[in-house]
Scaffold this motif. Sequence first.
Motif, short mmCIF file in Angstrom:
data_model
loop_
_atom_site.label_atom_id
_atom_site.label_comp_id
_atom_site.label_asym_id
_atom_site.label_seq_id
_atom_site.Cartn_x
_atom_site.Cartn_y
_atom_site.Cartn_z
N LYS A 117 96.35 70.75 173.79
CA LYS A 117 96.93 69.79 174.66
C LYS A 117 96.16 68.82 175.36
O LYS A 117 96.29 68.04 176.05
CB LYS A 117 97.69 70.63 175.70
CG LYS A 117 98.80 71.53 175.73
CD LYS A 117 99.49 72.19 176.87
CE LYS A 117 98.83 73.34 176.96
NZ LYS A 117 99.65 74.18 178.36
N GLY A 140 102.59 72.22 174.06
CA GLY A 140 102.34 73.55 174.37
C GLY A 140 102.65 74.97 173.30
O GLY A 140 102.66 74.27 172.18
N SER A 141 102.52 75.86 173.76
CA SER A 141 102.64 76.93 172.70
C SER A 141 101.65 76.70 171.58
O SER A 141 101.85 77.06 170.35
CB SER A 141 103.97 77.07 171.92
OG SER A 141 104.92 77.30 172.88
N GLU A 143 99.22 78.40 170.79
CA GLU A 143 98.64 79.68 170.03
C GLU A 143 99.38 79.73 168.73
O GLU A 143 98.91 80.60 167.71
CB GLU A 143 98.81 80.84 171.00
CG GLU A 143 98.04 80.87 172.28
CD GLU A 143 98.71 80.02 173.50
OE1 GLU A 143 99.39 79.37 173.11
OE2 GLU A 143 97.95 80.11 174.48
N ASP A 156 92.38 75.40 174.42
CA ASP A 156 93.20 75.67 175.44
C ASP A 156 92.73 76.29 176.56
O ASP A 156 91.58 76.99 176.45
CB ASP A 156 94.49 76.52 174.97
CG ASP A 156 95.75 76.31 175.45
OD1 ASP A 156 95.78 75.39 176.47
OD2 ASP A 156 96.61 76.81 175.63
N ILE A 157 93.50 76.47 177.67
CA ILE A 157 92.97 77.30 178.92
C ILE A 157 93.39 78.69 178.62
O ILE A 157 94.45 79.12 178.13
CB ILE A 157 93.45 76.81 180.26
CG1 ILE A 157 95.15 76.55 180.21
CG2 ILE A 157 92.89 75.45 180.47
CD1 ILE A 157 95.63 76.03 181.45
N GLU A 159 93.72 82.42 180.75
CA GLU A 159 93.74 82.94 182.13
C GLU A 159 93.59 84.35 182.09
O GLU A 159 92.46 85.10 182.19
CB GLU A 159 94.74 82.51 182.87
CG GLU A 159 94.88 82.96 184.52
CD GLU A 159 96.23 82.60 185.18
OE1 GLU A 159 96.91 81.94 184.85
OE2 GLU A 159 95.83 83.04 186.43
N THR A 160 94.48 85.37 181.60
CA THR A 160 94.44 86.70 181.62
C THR A 160 94.18 87.11 179.99
O THR A 160 93.55 88.10 179.97
CB THR A 160 95.91 87.39 181.80
OG1 THR A 160 96.72 86.65 180.77
CG2 THR A 160 96.13 86.90 183.33
N GLY A 161 94.28 86.08 179.15
CA GLY A 161 93.85 86.34 177.73
C GLY A 161 95.22 86.91 177.16
O GLY A 161 95.26 87.25 175.88
N THR A 163 98.13 85.59 176.42
CA THR A 163 98.89 84.86 175.37
C THR A 163 98.18 85.06 173.86
O THR A 163 98.76 85.36 172.94
CB THR A 163 99.26 83.51 175.73
OG1 THR A 163 99.44 83.50 177.14
CG2 THR A 163 99.96 82.81 174.84
C1 PRP Z 1 99.07 78.61 179.35
C2 PRP Z 1 98.00 78.02 178.60
C3 PRP Z 1 97.95 79.34 177.71
C4 PRP Z 1 98.37 80.43 178.49
C5 PRP Z 1 97.07 81.08 179.17
O1 PRP Z 1 100.30 78.19 178.48
O2 PRP Z 1 98.23 77.03 177.69
O3 PRP Z 1 98.85 79.37 176.49
O4 PRP Z 1 99.09 79.70 179.85
O5 PRP Z 1 97.42 82.16 179.97
P1 PRP Z 1 96.97 83.77 179.74
O6 PRP Z 1 95.67 83.66 179.37
O7 PRP Z 1 97.16 84.33 181.06
O8 PRP Z 1 98.06 84.09 178.73
P2 PRP Z 1 101.54 77.97 179.55
O9 PRP Z 1 102.17 79.17 179.89
O10 PRP Z 1 101.32 76.93 180.71
O11 PRP Z 1 102.71 77.28 178.30
P3 PRP Z 1 102.60 76.19 177.37
O12 PRP Z 1 100.87 76.23 176.92
O13 PRP Z 1 103.38 76.33 176.36
O14 PRP Z 1 102.59 74.95 178.17
#
Ligand code: PRP
Length: 211
Positions: A117, A140-141, A143, A156-157, A159-161, A163
């Motif tokens: 993104k 989005g999505s 992964e 991508d970002i 956070e908890t890892g 996803t």
């Molecule tokens: C965000 C980001 C990662 C995920 C990271 O996605 O793009 O996919 O959160 O968080 P995690 O490490 O805690 O799993 P988001 O939920 O915003 O959805 P999107 O990318 O589909 O917009």
Amino acid sequence: MEKLTIALSKGRPAKHTIETLEAADMQFIDFHEKSRKLVFYNVDESIKLIFVKAVDVPTYVERGAADIGIVGKDNILESRAEVYELLDLGIGKCKFSVAGFPNYSIDANRPLTVATKYPNVAEKHFSRKGQEIETVKLNGSVELAPLIGLADVIVDIVETGNTLKENGLTVLEDIDDISTRLIVNKASFATKATEVRSFIDQLNNALERTP
Ligand code: PRP
Ligand code: MG
């Protein structure tokens, strides 16, 4: 006193930010999470809050449509907006990372396909390393991209890892630390110096009081 316009995005970080503003004695009476309104004023109408998409916050601030913006560092880096970044709110902490299949090794001799993104962030990271890339811009999505052969890796970002983990991927390289930041329009910083300073001080004091 000059009025200040503050741009925020809706969602979880905004709720936290509004709570912090209220703790700093700036009350937005009409505000409630489910409201569809996009503009709110504090009691003496010295502050106007506008709600925009997070990716657009740096643009509003750079162009002076808002004096101040509160937004994630991810959106600031991607926008490349010419603004002053003056405060780290210490919330919304996460990382920008390169991720892919475990043990994936990048071949420096061919362009790497990167789904993201954040194409500007990806471009900057890999050009610094001298790695040629081809970006696939998704919204989005991301992964999913390595899983179905759309890309070699993602930027991508994380956070908890969770996803990444639930999709069989892992962090390959860290790029940057992300958190919510306060940005200021360059002209407002000069013409509304007193108001901008006092807003930042009030917010900062409230942040220091909250655990
Ligand atoms: C965000 C980001 C990662 C995920 C990271 O996605 O793009 O996919 O959160 O968080 P995690 O490490 O805690 O799993 P988001 O939920 O915003 O959805 P999107 O990318 O589909 O917009
Ligand atoms: Mg995601």
